[in-house]
Design an enzyme around this catalytic site. Structure first.
Site, PDB file in Angstrom:
ATOM      1  N   SER A   1       0.830  -1.214   0.000  1.00  0.00           N
ATOM      2  CA  SER A   1       0.000   0.000   0.000  1.00  0.00           C
ATOM      3  C   SER A   1       0.860   1.257   0.000  1.00  0.00           C
ATOM      4  CB  SER A   1      -0.917   0.022   1.225  1.00  0.00           C
ATOM      5  OG  SER A   1      -1.815  -1.059   1.209  1.00  0.00           O
TER       6      SER A   1
HETATM    7  N1  SAH Z   1      -1.470  -4.633   3.963  1.00  0.00           N
HETATM    8  C1  SAH Z   1      -0.715  -4.953   2.781  1.00  0.00           C
HETATM    9  C2  SAH Z   1      -1.478  -4.575   1.520  1.00  0.00           C
HETATM   10  C3  SAH Z   1      -1.511  -5.694   0.566  1.00  0.00           C
HETATM   11  S1  SAH Z   1      -2.620  -5.577  -0.785  1.00  0.00           S
HETATM   12  C4  SAH Z   1       0.658  -4.321   2.818  1.00  0.00           C
HETATM   13  O1  SAH Z   1       0.951  -3.536   3.714  1.00  0.00           O
HETATM   14  O2  SAH Z   1       1.495  -4.636   1.965  1.00  0.00           O
HETATM   15  C5  SAH Z   1      -4.004  -6.526  -0.210  1.00  0.00           C
HETATM   16  C6  SAH Z   1      -3.731  -7.942   0.212  1.00  0.00           C
HETATM   17  O3  SAH Z   1      -4.979  -8.544   0.583  1.00  0.00           O
HETATM   18  C7  SAH Z   1      -3.144  -8.865  -0.876  1.00  0.00           C
HETATM   19  O4  SAH Z   1      -1.964  -9.432  -0.398  1.00  0.00           O
HETATM   20  C8  SAH Z   1      -4.217  -9.921  -1.086  1.00  0.00           C
HETATM   21  O5  SAH Z   1      -3.701 -11.196  -1.407  1.00  0.00           O
HETATM   22  C9  SAH Z   1      -4.933  -9.918   0.259  1.00  0.00           C
HETATM   23  N2  SAH Z   1      -6.309 -10.438   0.253  1.00  0.00           N
HETATM   24  C10 SAH Z   1      -7.261 -10.288  -0.679  1.00  0.00           C
HETATM   25  N3  SAH Z   1      -8.396 -10.908  -0.293  1.00  0.00           N
HETATM   26  C11 SAH Z   1      -8.154 -11.462   0.925  1.00  0.00           C
HETATM   27  C12 SAH Z   1      -8.931 -12.232   1.851  1.00  0.00           C
HETATM   28  N4  SAH Z   1     -10.198 -12.565   1.595  1.00  0.00           N
HETATM   29  N5  SAH Z   1      -8.352 -12.626   3.002  1.00  0.00           N
HETATM   30  C13 SAH Z   1      -7.056 -12.291   3.294  1.00  0.00           C
HETATM   31  N6  SAH Z   1      -6.278 -11.570   2.453  1.00  0.00           N
HETATM   32  C14 SAH Z   1      -6.811 -11.152   1.287  1.00  0.00           C
END
Ligand code: SAH
Length: 219
Positions: A65
């Site tokens: 993010s």
């Molecule tokens: N908080 C992260 C942002 C990652 S982007 C950071 O700081 O880097 C969003 C993430 O959510 C992705 O890795 C994706 O695989 C995950 N994601 C999507 N749907 C999900 C679900 N139902 N349960 C858990 N993770 C999920």
């Protein structure tokens, strides 16, 4: 071995100034971001990108993010040092690392196996101890509920009922809700057992929340 040099610290200080200028006011949040070397999440060649206020690909079609987004969501959460926090979407582990500066009680769940494994290695290597889970977090993590704070870091089609049910009284859920192109940042507070308040903030663009209460709901 990754190092956090004066140069890196200087770049981070410049990023903090950018976040301040964009309206982030909570000093504890700014200090938490200042404490996490964001370049540890990047290949060496991408050092400059690590301290720009931008999202960046982390593989598997996912992104780390944008710092402003991390700061904004963290500010809305108002984390206290005794809070038990659930993060949905571990991804790179960056947001989780920022949360760990504010409370030691962080639960984080990631759907994508490869990213989950990678984040585990990162946490271990850096001496960080969140409670990590692999699986669909779109309906929360009921076995460890209730939580004081829940943060969703992927764009959801709606507010999953199961998530608000896992909040303590006084607990707060921060979740981006909308379509695939744009999501409004929402903050839901559980005022009483069956009383919730809902606040809407500005628009963001996240990767989609998958799973049962995410964009896979109809599949
Ligand atoms: N908080 C992260 C942002 C990652 S982007 C950071 O700081 O880097 C969003 C993430 O959510 C992705 O890795 C994706 O695989 C995950 N994601 C999507 N749907 C999900 C679900 N139902 N349960 C858990 N993770 C999920």
């Amino acid at each position: 071995m990754q190092t956090d040099s004066y140069r890196h610290k200087g770049m981070r200080r410049a990023l903090i100034k950018v976040l301040r200028d964009k309206g982030i006011r909570d000093e504890r949040v700014l200090a938490a971001i200042d404490a996490v070397p964001r370049h540890y999440f990047f290949e060496k060649a991408f050092l400059e990108q690590a301290y720009q206020d931008k999202a960046f690909p982390i593989g598997e079609g996912q992104t780390i993010s944008q710092p402003y987004t991390v700061a904004f969501q963290t500010e809305l959460l108002q984390v206290k040092s005794t809070d038990k926090v659930l993060e949905i979407g571990t991804g790179s582990g960056y947001q989780c690392s920022v949360l760990l500066q504010l409370t030691p009680h962080v639960y984080t769940i990631e759907y994508n196996r490869a990213l989950y494994e990678k984040a585990l290695v990162f946490f271990k290597k850096n001496g960080l101890r969140p409670y990590t889970f692999h699986g669909d977090g779109s309906q929360g993590l009921p076995q460890h509920a209730p939580y004081d704070k829940i943060i969703v870091t992927a764009g959801a089609p709606g507010v999953p009922r199961s998530l608000v049910q896992q909040l303590n009284i006084g607990g707060v859920l921060v979740i981006p809700v909308g379509n695939e192109k744009s999501q409004k940042m929402m903050r839901i507070t559980r005022v009483e057992e069956n009383e919730f308040t809902k606040e809407a903030f500005s628009d963001f663009k996240f990767v989609p929340l998958l799973g049962k209460s995410g964009w896979d709901a109809e599949l």
